[in-house]
Structure formats: structure tokens, C-alpha cells
Design a protein around this motif. Structure first.
Motif, PDB file in Angstrom:
ATOM      1  N   TYR A 143      -4.831-100.198 -20.995  1.00 58.77           N
ATOM      2  CA  TYR A 143      -5.816-100.407 -19.941  1.00 58.77           C
ATOM      3  C   TYR A 143      -6.877-101.387 -20.428  1.00 58.77           C
ATOM      4  O   TYR A 143      -7.417-101.242 -21.524  1.00 58.77           O
ATOM      5  CB  TYR A 143      -6.474 -99.083 -19.553  1.00 58.77           C
ATOM      6  CG  TYR A 143      -7.529 -99.227 -18.492  1.00 58.77           C
ATOM      7  CD1 TYR A 143      -7.191 -99.541 -17.183  1.00 58.77           C
ATOM      8  CD2 TYR A 143      -8.887 -99.067 -18.812  1.00 58.77           C
ATOM      9  CE1 TYR A 143      -8.170 -99.691 -16.210  1.00 58.77           C
ATOM     10  CE2 TYR A 143      -9.858 -99.207 -17.845  1.00 58.77           C
ATOM     11  CZ  TYR A 143      -9.492 -99.520 -16.540  1.00 58.77           C
ATOM     12  OH  TYR A 143     -10.460 -99.674 -15.582  1.00 58.77           O
ATOM     13  N   GLY A 199      -9.561-102.519 -18.231  1.00 58.04           N
ATOM     14  CA  GLY A 199     -10.694-102.563 -17.328  1.00 58.04           C
ATOM     15  C   GLY A 199     -10.371-102.866 -15.891  1.00 58.04           C
ATOM     16  O   GLY A 199     -11.276-103.178 -15.105  1.00 58.04           O
ATOM     17  N   GLU A 200      -9.108-102.792 -15.498  1.00 58.66           N
ATOM     18  CA  GLU A 200      -8.727-103.073 -14.116  1.00 58.66           C
ATOM     19  C   GLU A 200      -9.430-102.093 -13.155  1.00 58.66           C
ATOM     20  O   GLU A 200      -9.635-100.927 -13.498  1.00 58.66           O
ATOM     21  CB  GLU A 200      -7.212-102.963 -13.941  1.00 58.66           C
ATOM     22  CG  GLU A 200      -6.408-103.994 -14.723  1.00 58.66           C
ATOM     23  CD  GLU A 200      -6.131-103.594 -16.165  1.00 58.66           C
ATOM     24  OE1 GLU A 200      -5.389-104.331 -16.845  1.00 58.66           O
ATOM     25  OE2 GLU A 200      -6.668-102.550 -16.610  1.00 58.66           O
ATOM     26  N   PRO A 201      -9.801-102.572 -11.948  1.00 62.96           N
ATOM     27  CA  PRO A 201     -10.528-101.702 -11.015  1.00 62.96           C
ATOM     28  C   PRO A 201      -9.637-100.631 -10.402  1.00 62.96           C
ATOM     29  O   PRO A 201      -8.433-100.821 -10.225  1.00 62.96           O
ATOM     30  CB  PRO A 201     -11.020-102.679  -9.945  1.00 62.96           C
ATOM     31  CG  PRO A 201     -10.032-103.802  -9.979  1.00 62.96           C
ATOM     32  CD  PRO A 201      -9.620-103.936 -11.413  1.00 62.96           C
ATOM     33  N   CYS A 202     -10.237 -99.503 -10.094  1.00 68.08           N
ATOM     34  CA  CYS A 202      -9.542 -98.424  -9.398  1.00 68.08           C
ATOM     35  C   CYS A 202     -10.591 -97.474  -8.846  1.00 68.08           C
ATOM     36  O   CYS A 202     -11.771 -97.527  -9.222  1.00 68.08           O
ATOM     37  CB  CYS A 202      -8.570 -97.691 -10.324  1.00 68.08           C
ATOM     38  SG  CYS A 202      -9.329 -96.957 -11.779  1.00 68.08           S
ATOM     39  N   ASP A 203     -10.156 -96.594  -7.952  1.00 71.23           N
ATOM     40  CA  ASP A 203     -11.062 -95.599  -7.377  1.00 71.23           C
ATOM     41  C   ASP A 203     -11.203 -94.376  -8.260  1.00 71.23           C
ATOM     42  O   ASP A 203     -12.194 -93.637  -8.163  1.00 71.23           O
ATOM     43  CB  ASP A 203     -10.563 -95.171  -5.999  1.00 71.23           C
ATOM     44  CG  ASP A 203     -10.493 -96.330  -5.019  1.00 71.23           C
ATOM     45  OD1 ASP A 203     -11.429 -97.157  -5.024  1.00 71.23           O
ATOM     46  OD2 ASP A 203      -9.499 -96.424  -4.272  1.00 71.23           O
ATOM     47  N   PHE A 245     -12.764 -97.779 -19.612  1.00 69.62           N
ATOM     48  CA  PHE A 245     -12.959 -97.438 -18.208  1.00 69.62           C
ATOM     49  C   PHE A 245     -14.398 -97.032 -17.929  1.00 69.62           C
ATOM     50  O   PHE A 245     -15.006 -97.505 -16.952  1.00 69.62           O
ATOM     51  CB  PHE A 245     -12.014 -96.305 -17.800  1.00 69.62           C
ATOM     52  CG  PHE A 245     -12.276 -95.798 -16.420  1.00 69.62           C
ATOM     53  CD1 PHE A 245     -11.829 -96.495 -15.311  1.00 69.62           C
ATOM     54  CD2 PHE A 245     -12.994 -94.617 -16.208  1.00 69.62           C
ATOM     55  CE1 PHE A 245     -12.084 -96.038 -14.019  1.00 69.62           C
ATOM     56  CE2 PHE A 245     -13.256 -94.156 -14.929  1.00 69.62           C
ATOM     57  CZ  PHE A 245     -12.797 -94.868 -13.839  1.00 69.62           C
ATOM     58  N   LYS A 293      -7.032 -95.447  -4.812  1.00 65.19           N
ATOM     59  CA  LYS A 293      -6.267 -96.247  -5.769  1.00 65.19           C
ATOM     60  C   LYS A 293      -6.539 -95.670  -7.156  1.00 65.19           C
ATOM     61  O   LYS A 293      -7.659 -95.700  -7.643  1.00 65.19           O
ATOM     62  CB  LYS A 293      -6.690 -97.711  -5.701  1.00 65.19           C
ATOM     63  CG  LYS A 293      -5.935 -98.608  -6.663  1.00 65.19           C
ATOM     64  CD  LYS A 293      -6.394-100.058  -6.561  1.00 65.19           C
ATOM     65  CE  LYS A 293      -5.644-100.943  -7.563  1.00 65.19           C
ATOM     66  NZ  LYS A 293      -6.116-102.356  -7.496  1.00 65.19           N
ATOM     67  N   GLN A 333     -19.522 -95.652 -12.355  1.00 64.84           N
ATOM     68  CA  GLN A 333     -19.694 -94.818 -11.175  1.00 64.84           C
ATOM     69  C   GLN A 333     -18.388 -94.161 -10.714  1.00 64.84           C
ATOM     70  O   GLN A 333     -18.407 -93.345  -9.789  1.00 64.84           O
ATOM     71  CB  GLN A 333     -20.245 -95.665 -10.011  1.00 64.84           C
ATOM     72  CG  GLN A 333     -21.471 -96.483 -10.351  1.00 64.84           C
ATOM     73  CD  GLN A 333     -22.624 -95.643 -10.866  1.00 64.84           C
ATOM     74  OE1 GLN A 333     -22.863 -94.561 -10.346  1.00 64.84           O
ATOM     75  NE2 GLN A 333     -23.299 -96.110 -11.895  1.00 64.84           N
ATOM     76  N   ALA A 334     -17.265 -94.522 -11.340  1.00 62.31           N
ATOM     77  CA  ALA A 334     -15.967 -94.047 -10.854  1.00 62.31           C
ATOM     78  C   ALA A 334     -15.563 -92.739 -11.544  1.00 62.31           C
ATOM     79  O   ALA A 334     -15.880 -92.523 -12.718  1.00 62.31           O
ATOM     80  CB  ALA A 334     -14.892 -95.108 -11.084  1.00 62.31           C
ATOM     81  N   CYS A 363     -16.667-100.107 -17.963  1.00 65.47           N
ATOM     82  CA  CYS A 363     -16.465-101.045 -16.849  1.00 65.47           C
ATOM     83  C   CYS A 363     -16.827-100.440 -15.501  1.00 65.47           C
ATOM     84  O   CYS A 363     -17.309-101.154 -14.606  1.00 65.47           O
ATOM     85  CB  CYS A 363     -15.012-101.513 -16.824  1.00 65.47           C
ATOM     86  SG  CYS A 363     -14.512-102.543 -18.216  1.00 65.47           S
ATOM     87  N   TRP A 364     -16.584 -99.151 -15.334  1.00 65.69           N
ATOM     88  CA  TRP A 364     -16.742 -98.516 -14.028  1.00 65.69           C
ATOM     89  C   TRP A 364     -17.514 -97.203 -14.182  1.00 65.69           C
ATOM     90  O   TRP A 364     -16.965 -96.107 -14.017  1.00 65.69           O
ATOM     91  CB  TRP A 364     -15.373 -98.272 -13.383  1.00 65.69           C
ATOM     92  CG  TRP A 364     -14.513 -99.498 -13.387  1.00 65.69           C
ATOM     93  CD1 TRP A 364     -13.463 -99.780 -14.203  1.00 65.69           C
ATOM     94  CD2 TRP A 364     -14.698-100.656 -12.555  1.00 65.69           C
ATOM     95  NE1 TRP A 364     -12.960-101.019 -13.934  1.00 65.69           N
ATOM     96  CE2 TRP A 364     -13.691-101.597 -12.925  1.00 65.69           C
ATOM     97  CE3 TRP A 364     -15.581-100.990 -11.537  1.00 65.69           C
ATOM     98  CZ2 TRP A 364     -13.567-102.837 -12.316  1.00 65.69           C
ATOM     99  CZ3 TRP A 364     -15.468-102.220 -10.924  1.00 65.69           C
ATOM    100  CH2 TRP A 364     -14.478-103.131 -11.304  1.00 65.69           C
TER     101      TRP A 364
END
Length: 327
Positions: free
Chosen positions: A41, A43-47, A64, A2, A70-71, A67-68
Motif C-alpha cells: 500500500y 497511500g491510494e485513496p479509499c473510504d 494510511f 470503496k 479522517q478515514a 495520508c488519510w
């Protein structure tokens, strides 16, 4: 995966960044990924996250990464990123480069134009275009020598340089400059309208859609790209895939697509040299033929299959790079 992809160009825009985002979303979708293209954007989750434009997407990149952490994050560098914003706005532009796991450069000379500490995560991706059949010389109009200039009318493109050069060709020339693009602002609108009024060799077609642009390329004998900075113009890919010879300003973004040995370069902002090449292309079939052969030689770089492979490679490297940072 995603994937969220951010571009500063809104839906419906014919700006290069929007076209790139939508083409990449389609190619990644064909490979089985789920891609959402956004202009904001929160902070919505994604891969994985793909950002077009280091400076303009800086805030989204920081959100990004916070928030994520590790992504994986991929950043595509534009011409203004490389040749303007990293000098005018060095802190946010370089912060975006530093945050990315993979940098995408759109021509093969980007490595020489970004800070050395970032070149180890740079890959080259050549933007693709569909092959467009061109009429044979027997089916082409011989009443004029039609040259197209395609792209938004703005300073970076030096969009009226070919029109100025057309004033300098011999009186017996059949040269006609067909310019397609939307003016960047009211000043450029006034400039192009003035050129139409004063230059009998110049015609402005306004902003064209993809089908109209392909039709324009098919009817022209030559294209000029006169930009003073480019990150790797997709219109060059389109011309090469259409078999349309090109005269190109001698800048890294054009050399990085057409190669060091290409015969059709002229010094940027030099209408005298451009006028000389235009006259030569019109009057010397051998020269025009060599340019045609050279664009045909590099055209395989610009296939959708190659671009899709490069996107998949960028994703794989970003995943691996983020995993290494997290371990």
C-alpha cells in the motif's frame, strides 16, 4: 464504500490470511461495497482500510493513517499478533492496534489476551464456512479410523503432534492420520517425509485445494487441531459446519470457538493425552457422538450470514469511531 484490504499473503497463496481476505472481499462485495485486496500500500485513496495482521501490516497502516487521517481503519488480529508479536515486537504491533478504529478478534476470548486499553474497540467475528454434507455411518469406510490434520506444517500448528500420538495407540487400532498442508520450510519438509517413512499410521497428502479439503473432511471420522497458538482457525469453522468432530489443543483460540464445555480438549504439545483421546474416540461411539453433537451446536456461529453481519458492524463502528475522533 470503496475499501482497500491489505494482507501479507500474495494472490494464489492458500495461507489463512489470503483465504480470509478473499472471503471478506466477497462478502463485502455482496453487500454493495467495492473491495480491492492488496499486499502493498502506497497511500491510494479509499473510504475505509482493512488490515489483516498488526505487525506485518504495520508500515501500510502508518502510511494510511498519515495520508488519510479522517478515514476509518479496521485491523483484524491474527494469532501470531496476539500470542507472539505483541511480545516480540511490541512497539509496531501495539502501534497498529492504537491506530485502528476497530479491532476484529476471531474468537471470543481475545479480550483477555490484548492490552486492556484496546478492548473497548474490539469486536468478535467468527469466520464462516459453507455447510458440507457428510456421508452417513453406513456409507463410511470401516477398514480404518481416519483422522485429518489440516493446515500449513509449521511450529505454531505443532503439525506432527497427531502423528506422534498415533504411534502410542494400541496395536489393534485402525487409526490412520491423514495430514494435508504445505511445509513451512525445508526443515518441515524433511520432518514430514521422515514421518511418512517411519510411521505406518501416517499419510501426508500435500497441499490441497478447497474442494479436496472438503472431500477429506467428508471421508474422515475426526479432525485434530493441535496448534500451540491460534487467532481463531477457519478450519475449526469448516469442521463444525461439516459436522466433523474435533480434538483440539486447549488454547484460548480453540476454546474461544468451541466453548468452555467442549469435551475434546487436550493439553497442547501433549501426545500422550492426545493418544488417549484418539483411542477413546475410536473405541467409544458415545464419546464421538457427543463431540459430533457439540460441534453441531456451535456450527450456527460460523455461517456466511453471521460473518457478513459482523463485517458490516465493524465498518459502521469504524466510521462512527473515526467521526468521533475528528469532531
Amino acid at each position: 464504500m470503496k475499501i482497500i484490504m491489505i494482507t501479507p499473503a500474495p494472490p494464489g497463496s492458500r495461507a489463512g490470511n489470503r483465504a480470509t481476505a478473499e472471503r471478506w472481499a466477497n462478502l463485502l462485495g455482496q453487500a454493495g461495497h467495492q473491495v480491492t485486496v492488496v499486499t502493498d500500500y502506497a497511500g491510494e485513496p479509499c473510504d475505509a482500510f482493512i488490515a489483516l495482521h498488526a505487525w506485518r501490516s504495520h508500515d501500510a497502516i502508518q502510511v494510511f493513517r498519515k495520508c488519510w487521517p479522517q478515514a476509518p481503519l479496521i485491523l483484524a488480529l491474527t494469532g501470531t499478533d496476539i500470542y507472539r508479536h505483541q511480545r516480540e515486537y511490541p512497539l509496531p504491533t501495539r502501534a497498529s492496534m492504537a491506530a485502528a478504529d476497530v479491532l476484529i478478534g476471531l474468537h471470543d476470548r481475545v479480550a483477555g489476551d490484548i492490552p486492556p486499553e484496546f478492548t473497548n474497540k474490539l469486536i468478535t467475528l467468527f469466520q464462516s464456512a459453507d455447510a458440507v454434507p457428510r456421508p452417513g455411518s453406513a456409507n463410511r469406510n470401516d477398514s480404518s479410523f481416519d483422522v485429518c490434520v489440516i493446515g500449513h506444517l509449521r511450529e505454531e500448528k505443532d503439525s506432527l503432534r497427531t502423528a506422534v500420538a498415533a504411534r502410542l495407540v494400541p496395536d489393534n487400532s485402525k487409526l490412520r492420520v491423514l495430514c494435508a498442508g504445505k511445509p513451512h520450510n525445508a526443515e518441515w519438509q524433511a520432518m514430514v517425509e521422515q514421518e511418512v517413512a517411519q510411521n505406518p499410521r501416517f499419510e501426508w497428502l500435500g497441499e490441497l485445494d478447497q474442494a479436496e479439503t472438503r472431500a477429506l473432511m467428508a471421508r474422515c471420522q475426526l479432525m485434530v487441531i493441535s496448534s500451540v497458538m491460534e487467532g481463531g482457525a477457519n478450519v475449526v469453522s469448516e469442521a463444525c459446519r461439516a459436522g466433523l468432530p474435533i480434538l483440539a489443543s486447549d488454547i484460548p483460540g480453540n476454546r474461544g470457538l468451541l466453548g468452555e464445555d467442549y469435551e475434546g480438549y487436550f493439553p497442547a504439545r501433549d501426545e500422550v493425552s492426545l493418544a488417549s483421546l484418539l483411542s477413546r474416540a475410536e473405541s467409544e461411539p458415545g464419546f464421538l457422538g457427543r463431540l459430533s453433537a457439540q460441534v453441531a451446536e456451535v456450527a450456527p456461529r460460523f455461517t456466511p450470514e453471521n460473518e457478513q453481519r459482523s463485517l458490516e458492524k465493524a465498518l459502521q463502528l469504524a466510521v462512527q469511531g473515526r467521526a468521533a475522533c475528528s469532531s
